[in-house]
Design an enzyme around this catalytic site. Sequence first.
Site, PDB file in Angstrom:
ATOM      1  N   HIS A 172       0.841  -1.187   0.000  1.00 38.68           N
ATOM      2  CA  HIS A 172       0.000   0.000   0.000  1.00 38.68           C
ATOM      3  C   HIS A 172       0.883   1.246   0.000  1.00 38.68           C
ATOM      4  CE1 HIS A 172       0.940  -0.653   4.224  1.00 38.68           C
ATOM      5  NE2 HIS A 172       0.443   0.528   4.560  1.00 38.68           N
ATOM      6  N   HIS A 230       1.474   3.844   1.883  1.00 39.23           N
ATOM      7  CA  HIS A 230       1.928   4.585   3.059  1.00 39.23           C
ATOM      8  C   HIS A 230       3.445   4.675   2.998  1.00 39.23           C
ATOM      9  CE1 HIS A 230      -1.845   4.079   5.827  1.00 39.23           C
ATOM     10  NE2 HIS A 230      -1.913   5.144   5.058  1.00 39.23           N
ATOM     11  N   ASP A 265       6.043   4.498   4.931  1.00 37.18           N
ATOM     12  CA  ASP A 265       6.984   3.537   5.514  1.00 37.18           C
ATOM     13  C   ASP A 265       7.043   2.233   4.733  1.00 37.18           C
ATOM     14  OD1 ASP A 265       4.338   3.198   6.471  1.00 37.18           O
ATOM     15  OD2 ASP A 265       5.014   2.016   8.171  1.00 37.18           O
ATOM     16  N   HIS A 266       6.228   2.124   3.689  1.00 32.95           N
ATOM     17  CA  HIS A 266       6.224   0.927   2.855  1.00 32.95           C
ATOM     18  C   HIS A 266       6.685   1.193   1.422  1.00 32.95           C
ATOM     19  CE1 HIS A 266       4.003  -1.659   5.779  1.00 32.95           C
ATOM     20  NE2 HIS A 266       3.653  -0.467   6.231  1.00 32.95           N
ATOM     21  N   HIS A 320      -7.140  -2.361   5.799  1.00 40.03           N
ATOM     22  CA  HIS A 320      -6.356  -1.287   6.408  1.00 40.03           C
ATOM     23  C   HIS A 320      -7.083   0.030   6.164  1.00 40.03           C
ATOM     24  CE1 HIS A 320      -2.928   0.346   8.341  1.00 40.03           C
ATOM     25  NE2 HIS A 320      -2.352   0.871   7.267  1.00 40.03           N
ATOM     26  N   ASP A 336       0.130  -4.614   7.279  1.00 35.32           N
ATOM     27  CA  ASP A 336      -0.877  -3.618   7.652  1.00 35.32           C
ATOM     28  C   ASP A 336      -2.327  -4.024   7.386  1.00 35.32           C
ATOM     29  OD1 ASP A 336       1.613  -2.404   7.840  1.00 35.32           O
ATOM     30  OD2 ASP A 336       0.767  -0.413   7.540  1.00 35.32           O
ATOM     31  N   HIS A 388       7.173  -5.431  11.587  1.00 37.38           N
ATOM     32  CA  HIS A 388       6.398  -4.184  11.587  1.00 37.38           C
ATOM     33  C   HIS A 388       6.000  -3.797  13.020  1.00 37.38           C
ATOM     34  CE1 HIS A 388       3.112  -1.342  10.482  1.00 37.38           C
ATOM     35  NE2 HIS A 388       3.838  -1.169   9.390  1.00 37.38           N
TER      36      HIS A 388
END
Length: 298
Positions: free
Chosen positions: A61, A63, A65-66, A133, A196, A254
């Site tokens: 996804h 976000h 941090d990914h 999520h 997530d 994570h």
Amino acid sequence: MREFVVLGTASQVPTRTRNHNGYVLRWDGQGLLFDPGEGTQRQMIQAGVSASQITRICITHAHGDHCFGLPGVLSRMALDRVPHPVHLHYPASGEEMIRALVAVASPGVDLRLHPHGAAGAVASGLEVRPLLHRIETYGYRVAEPDGRSLLPERLAAAGITGRDISLLQQDGSVGGVRLDDVSVPRPGQSFAFVMDTAPCAGAEELAEGVDLLVAESTFSDDDGELAAQYRHLTAGQAGTLAATARAGMLILTHFSSRYTDVGLLAQQAGARSGGIPVVAANDLDRIPFPKRQRWSSR
């Protein structure tokens, strides 16, 4: 070679000991890079993973941090003149973010974009399922088909040697001897990457029967309300997922920065995993793929 390499294990923000997300699955001749967060390029150097080993990049996804490490990884690939195509898989709703990240990377990579918006196969042996999520998120499953393992003693008894062995595997029979007569079923190995998400059917489908399950464990069971609010798994929920799916091994990652000792999370997951081995990942861990299950030769 089949091996899981951990590049980073932190959720949302890195810590002094944990980098943002980043994971590499070495699967025979392929290298699948999952969720490259900030600092992934450097972590690859630390882990001994070269840019030329990466053949696919799979983003769950959009976000940061990914995926914020994507431009650095692509730029390193361009610098190293990676000769093969690199396939990039991501949710279609993240198109604007992903294209922006690709745009600031150095050119020179034969990058092929594969947005997806529904459950199903996205490449040979690679499938996705929707997770639950705060934004559109997909988990990944890598699997090989079932096959058969030849039994040397049966081959010898049947007089099958040399080139006839290859013909037997190719055609299914040679000189009246069937492949089934001199072999036993060999289950294909499989891997699932569940990031997530709150508990959901998609996570269960991805994890079903896999040899190696990688699952987020952002919160402890004591912080279940936070997990529900932000749609993440607790450690116990990750353990339950592994047990329900009958996975061979569970790797937790994570982690929220609130936990300086993730041993507690491993204990909570282990208490609900039904005896399935649980590992709390650390940055730069290299985890060999579990040995292939052997079926009875009877």
